[in-house]
Design a protein around this motif. Structure first.
Motif, PDB file in Angstrom:
ATOM      1  N   LYS A   9     -26.938  37.561  20.174  1.00 24.99           N
ATOM      2  CA  LYS A   9     -26.927  36.556  21.230  1.00 24.99           C
ATOM      3  C   LYS A   9     -26.002  37.012  22.355  1.00 24.99           C
ATOM      4  N   ALA A  10     -26.165  36.409  23.515  1.00 19.97           N
ATOM      5  CA  ALA A  10     -25.293  36.721  24.645  1.00 19.97           C
ATOM      6  C   ALA A  10     -23.841  36.442  24.258  1.00 19.97           C
ATOM      7  N   SER A  11     -22.973  37.383  24.560  1.00 21.73           N
ATOM      8  CA  SER A  11     -21.561  37.209  24.219  1.00 21.73           C
ATOM      9  C   SER A  11     -20.689  37.892  25.262  1.00 21.73           C
ATOM     10  N   ASP A  12     -19.561  37.272  25.555  1.00 22.58           N
ATOM     11  CA  ASP A  12     -18.667  37.775  26.598  1.00 22.58           C
ATOM     12  C   ASP A  12     -18.106  39.145  26.268  1.00 22.58           C
ATOM     13  N   ASP A  13     -17.809  39.382  24.983  1.00 25.96           N
ATOM     14  CA  ASP A  13     -17.161  40.661  24.655  1.00 25.96           C
ATOM     15  C   ASP A  13     -18.125  41.839  24.800  1.00 25.96           C
ATOM     16  N   VAL A  14     -19.410  41.617  24.524  1.00 24.45           N
ATOM     17  CA  VAL A  14     -20.407  42.669  24.740  1.00 24.45           C
ATOM     18  C   VAL A  14     -20.550  42.951  26.234  1.00 24.45           C
ATOM     19  N   ASP A  15     -20.636  41.891  27.034  1.00 22.98           N
ATOM     20  CA  ASP A  15     -20.754  42.064  28.488  1.00 22.98           C
ATOM     21  C   ASP A  15     -19.534  42.779  29.054  1.00 22.98           C
ATOM     22  N   GLN A  16     -18.363  42.428  28.560  1.00 20.82           N
ATOM     23  CA  GLN A  16     -17.134  43.056  29.040  1.00 20.82           C
ATOM     24  C   GLN A  16     -17.109  44.543  28.716  1.00 20.82           C
ATOM     25  N   ALA A  17     -17.463  44.905  27.487  1.00 18.37           N
ATOM     26  CA  ALA A  17     -17.474  46.313  27.094  1.00 18.37           C
ATOM     27  C   ALA A  17     -18.499  47.092  27.908  1.00 18.37           C
ATOM     28  N   ARG A  18     -19.669  46.508  28.129  1.00 18.40           N
ATOM     29  CA  ARG A  18     -20.710  47.176  28.913  1.00 18.40           C
ATOM     30  C   ARG A  18     -20.225  47.407  30.349  1.00 18.40           C
ATOM     31  N   HIS A  19     -19.582  46.410  30.925  1.00 22.21           N
ATOM     32  CA  HIS A  19     -19.069  46.531  32.290  1.00 22.21           C
ATOM     33  C   HIS A  19     -18.015  47.630  32.385  1.00 22.21           C
ATOM     34  N   LEU A  20     -17.104  47.664  31.420  1.00 16.97           N
ATOM     35  CA  LEU A  20     -16.057  48.685  31.432  1.00 16.97           C
ATOM     36  C   LEU A  20     -16.641  50.090  31.301  1.00 16.97           C
ATOM     37  N   LEU A  21     -17.617  50.241  30.429  1.00 15.74           N
ATOM     38  CA  LEU A  21     -18.237  51.554  30.233  1.00 15.74           C
ATOM     39  C   LEU A  21     -18.983  52.015  31.477  1.00 15.74           C
ATOM     40  N   ARG A  22     -19.695  51.102  32.099  1.00 14.66           N
ATOM     41  CA  ARG A  22     -20.447  51.480  33.296  1.00 14.66           C
ATOM     42  C   ARG A  22     -19.509  51.815  34.453  1.00 14.66           C
ATOM     43  N   GLN A  23     -18.356  51.169  34.498  1.00 14.75           N
ATOM     44  CA  GLN A  23     -17.365  51.518  35.512  1.00 14.75           C
ATOM     45  C   GLN A  23     -16.929  52.971  35.365  1.00 14.75           C
ATOM     46  N   GLU A  24     -16.914  53.442  34.126  1.00 11.50           N
ATOM     47  CA  GLU A  24     -16.501  54.823  33.862  1.00 11.50           C
ATOM     48  C   GLU A  24     -17.699  55.778  33.855  1.00 11.50           C
ATOM     49  N   ARG A  25     -18.854  55.288  34.321  1.00 12.88           N
ATOM     50  CA  ARG A  25     -20.055  56.113  34.533  1.00 12.88           C
ATOM     51  C   ARG A  25     -20.702  56.608  33.238  1.00 12.88           C
ATOM     52  N   HIS A  26     -20.595  55.833  32.199  1.00 12.51           N
ATOM     53  CA  HIS A  26     -21.299  56.187  30.967  1.00 12.51           C
ATOM     54  C   HIS A  26     -22.645  55.482  30.926  1.00 12.51           C
ATOM     55  N   THR A  27     -23.659  56.159  30.405  1.00 14.07           N
ATOM     56  CA  THR A  27     -24.909  55.488  30.061  1.00 14.07           C
ATOM     57  C   THR A  27     -24.624  54.589  28.861  1.00 14.07           C
ATOM     58  N   VAL A  28     -25.116  53.361  28.890  1.00 11.67           N
ATOM     59  CA  VAL A  28     -24.751  52.386  27.859  1.00 11.67           C
ATOM     60  C   VAL A  28     -26.004  51.821  27.195  1.00 11.67           C
ATOM     61  N   PHE A  29     -25.980  51.772  25.866  1.00 10.42           N
ATOM     62  CA  PHE A  29     -27.047  51.148  25.092  1.00 10.42           C
ATOM     63  C   PHE A  29     -26.438  49.989  24.312  1.00 10.42           C
ATOM     64  N   VAL A  30     -27.110  48.852  24.289  1.00 10.96           N
ATOM     65  CA  VAL A  30     -26.594  47.667  23.608  1.00 10.96           C
ATOM     66  C   VAL A  30     -27.546  47.264  22.482  1.00 10.96           C
ATOM     67  N   ASN A  31     -27.026  47.294  21.255  1.00 10.44           N
ATOM     68  CA  ASN A  31     -27.800  46.882  20.073  1.00 10.44           C
ATOM     69  C   ASN A  31     -29.139  47.592  19.969  1.00 10.44           C
ATOM     70  N   GLU A  32     -29.156  48.837  20.380  1.00 10.40           N
ATOM     71  CA  GLU A  32     -30.381  49.627  20.294  1.00 10.40           C
ATOM     72  C   GLU A  32     -30.055  51.016  19.767  1.00 10.40           C
ATOM     73  N   SER A  33     -31.074  51.697  19.320  1.00 16.91           N
ATOM     74  CA  SER A  33     -30.907  53.044  18.794  1.00 16.91           C
ATOM     75  C   SER A  33     -31.307  54.072  19.838  1.00 16.91           C
ATOM     76  N   LEU A  34     -30.455  55.052  20.036  1.00 16.49           N
ATOM     77  CA  LEU A  34     -30.791  56.145  20.942  1.00 16.49           C
ATOM     78  C   LEU A  34     -31.913  57.001  20.366  1.00 16.49           C
ATOM     79  N   PHE A  35     -32.105  56.915  19.047  1.00 12.99           N
ATOM     80  CA  PHE A  35     -33.095  57.749  18.383  1.00 12.99           C
ATOM     81  C   PHE A  35     -34.498  57.151  18.449  1.00 12.99           C
ATOM     82  N   GLY A  36     -34.656  56.027  19.131  1.00 15.69           N
ATOM     83  CA  GLY A  36     -35.961  55.403  19.239  1.00 15.69           C
ATOM     84  C   GLY A  36     -36.877  56.171  20.181  1.00 15.69           C
ATOM     85  N   ASP A  37     -38.145  55.798  20.185  1.00 15.27           N
ATOM     86  CA  ASP A  37     -39.149  56.498  20.994  1.00 15.27           C
ATOM     87  C   ASP A  37     -38.856  56.423  22.488  1.00 15.27           C
ATOM     88  N   VAL A  38     -38.283  55.316  22.932  1.00 13.88           N
ATOM     89  CA  VAL A  38     -38.048  55.141  24.364  1.00 13.88           C
ATOM     90  C   VAL A  38     -36.825  55.928  24.812  1.00 13.88           C
TER      91      VAL A  38
END
Length: 219
Positions: free
Chosen positions: A168-197
């Motif tokens: 579910k939507a949560s502040d701590d996930v949004d905060q971590a995503r925002h911090l990571l994107r500020q540092e120019r990292h590609t970010v995946f949330v609750n997903e697998s990088l090993f998936g087809d997409v």
């Protein structure tokens, strides 16, 4: 050096978070440059996460590379077995499952779960093990996450980062995503990088070691 961030809200989705954490082990025993090389886990979920992870790890049984029921198999891509041994010995006091298989003769290495306090982040080696080694660091809040993201080793070598939290939507996930994107990292949330997409989409970090640069010259 691709981090997994597990915020406080992960306690509401713990089974799936652990399942995704173990995916690189299930696929190729951690022998993949896309596998996470360390995890940052919020202190309020740390012990329940580690306990659940260890429960699942202990269900995995060793087997051959041709055994579809094997939980893990001998290492075939790791050329620096002595480095694994040195890391295991150096940080043995932080190893939560010292019974984990480590057999040099057969190159059979089971999942190892190391848990470190946040204050040790700067001194612990961050490296690609090409083995099922989990280096887990406790953190408490955004300031400590910023320290991790801004560490020179992470800046230079993190291709991407994963956040595994509540579905579910949560502040701590949004905060971590925002911090990571500020540092120019590609970010995946609750997903697998090993998936087809994601496996076929471009991704990378800010450092030259965190992306692919091809220089071609002609005489």
């Amino acid at each position: 050096i691709n981090p997994i961030i597990i915020p406080r809200s992960a306690r509401n989705n713990l089974k799936q978070v652990v399942h995704l954490s173990l995916e690189p082990v299930r696929i190729n025993n951690g022998q993949d440059c896309m596998a996470a090389d360390f995890l940052a886990v919020h202190k309020h979920v740390l012990e329940s996460y580690v306990s659940t992870l260890l429960t699942e790890v202990r269900k995995l049984k060793p087997g051959s590379n041709t055994d579809p029921n094997a939980g893990f198999t001998p290492l075939t891509m790791n050329k620096n077995f002595s480095d694994l041994k040195a890391y295991r010995e150096k940080y043995f006091q932080y190893l939560r499952n010292p019974e984990a298989i480590f057999d040099e003769s057969t190159k059979m290495v089971g999942p190892h779960v190391f848990v470190f306090p946040h204050k040790m982040f700067k001194e612990v080696e961050l490296r690609e093990h090409f083995a099922p080694f989990f280096a887990i660091f406790e953190y408490d809040g955004a300031p400590q996450l910023k320290e991790i993201f801004r560490d020179e080793r992470v800046q230079n070598k993190a291709m991407y980062a994963s956040i595994l939290g509540d579905q579910k939507a949560s502040d701590d996930v949004d905060q971590a995503r925002h911090l990571l994107r500020q540092e120019r990292h590609t970010v995946f949330v609750n997903e697998s990088l090993f998936g087809d997409v994601h496996a076929n989409m471009p991704f990378g970090g800010r450092g030259t070691s965190a992306s692919m640069i091809v220089n071609t010259s002609y005489n």
